[in-house]
Write a protein that holds these residues in place. Sequence first.
Motif, PDB file in Angstrom:
ATOM      1  N   SER A   1      -0.812 -13.390 -49.141  1.00 41.12           N
ATOM      2  CA  SER A   1       0.648 -13.437 -49.017  1.00 41.12           C
ATOM      3  C   SER A   1       1.230 -12.171 -49.637  1.00 41.12           C
ATOM      4  O   SER A   1       0.703 -11.650 -50.627  1.00 41.12           O
ATOM      5  CB  SER A   1       1.216 -14.668 -49.730  1.00 41.12           C
TER       6      SER A   1
ATOM      7  N   ASN B   1       5.149  -9.809 -50.316  1.00 47.56           N
ATOM      8  CA  ASN B   1       6.587  -9.596 -50.180  1.00 47.56           C
ATOM      9  C   ASN B   1       6.922  -8.252 -50.826  1.00 47.56           C
ATOM     10  O   ASN B   1       6.021  -7.464 -51.138  1.00 47.56           O
ATOM     11  CB  ASN B   1       7.397 -10.760 -50.777  1.00 47.56           C
TER      12      ASN B   1
ATOM     13  N   ARG C   1       4.104 -14.505 -45.675  1.00 53.02           N
ATOM     14  CA  ARG C   1       5.152 -14.078 -46.596  1.00 53.02           C
ATOM     15  C   ARG C   1       4.989 -14.841 -47.902  1.00 53.02           C
ATOM     16  O   ARG C   1       4.846 -16.062 -47.927  1.00 53.02           O
ATOM     17  CB  ARG C   1       6.547 -14.347 -46.020  1.00 53.02           C
TER      18      ARG C   1
ATOM     19  N   CYS D   1       6.330 -16.451 -50.955  1.00 52.41           N
ATOM     20  CA  CYS D   1       7.576 -17.040 -51.473  1.00 52.41           C
ATOM     21  C   CYS D   1       7.369 -17.369 -52.952  1.00 52.41           C
ATOM     22  O   CYS D   1       6.670 -18.314 -53.298  1.00 52.41           O
ATOM     23  CB  CYS D   1       7.960 -18.290 -50.705  1.00 52.41           C
TER      24      CYS D   1
END
Length: 315
Positions: A223, A225, A312, A314
């Motif tokens: 993941s 970001n 993504r 989170c």
Amino acid sequence: ALWYDGVQYHMITHDYAHWEAFYQRSKDGVNWVSEPGLAYGRAYCKYEDGTQNEWYRYERVMILQDELGRAMQINFAALDVDKDTEKGNDNHNSKNVCIPLTVGRQLEVLGTDLIDADTHQIYVKVKAEEGFNPHTDMDIKSLRFGASSEVNFGRGCKVKRTEKDGKDLILVFKGRGNGFTKTNFAGKLLGKTSEGKLLMGWSRLPSVKYIEPILSALKPVISSNENGTKINIEVSNFGQVASNEKAILEFFIQDEKIASSVIPILEPFENTIITFKSDSILDLSKKYKVSTHLTVNGNVQENFKTEVLINRWCQ
């Protein structure tokens, strides 16, 4: 077909593209050694009187085992034409083909020392059983013992002398030419019976660990970001004993090493999640080539390569 005979695991893998099959062996069911040649092909069904049947295809191979787990018969579904040619109410229905196999003799390598190129003598006990007397039913001069890569081609150790052990017989082989290295886990006996038929058998080797931890890592879950990237990798121990030796997991993206971690001790069939974090920011629309490298005491246990899409992250 996959089976275990008390010495090692055996597997026959069918190649449907060429209608041939290959034979492999393993001490743990995970790491396999491929034997040269074919396990069977289209023209491998031959009777004792010389009659030979050539089937168009063999399928659904299964092994019939005796009470010790040894292979004694191989079974196939067979057809003499392509499936598209076989029609209802014709004479091309599939057949059940059963071929008896030479049952391996019960062997035991005596002693506890590692066998290698410097071993002077190898003691192999051949055990008596119903229908087999090792004192009278073997052509001693024909026997060879050693790594399969040697004895399969007429090489290996020759018998120096024999020693009686009740109903059993101990074969004392000259150690020269045994072919054993640190990668071998089973010795093979090959030769003839006193009637000139095939005689063979497998034995475990001393100093070899047959029950060990078996660590394996699943496909990484990644993941990312604007703050960085997180990598989760599940590691499991599929072995029957705890993984109490030093194990390290390394993670790579596009062949660049990102991070590494010591894997904690895992009990049999236990798993854990190894988490890595990186300041690198990955593109969520792009596939990345990633790999994991798992070593135990410096020895490679697993290399796994794949491609992943990035989720993504989170937070």
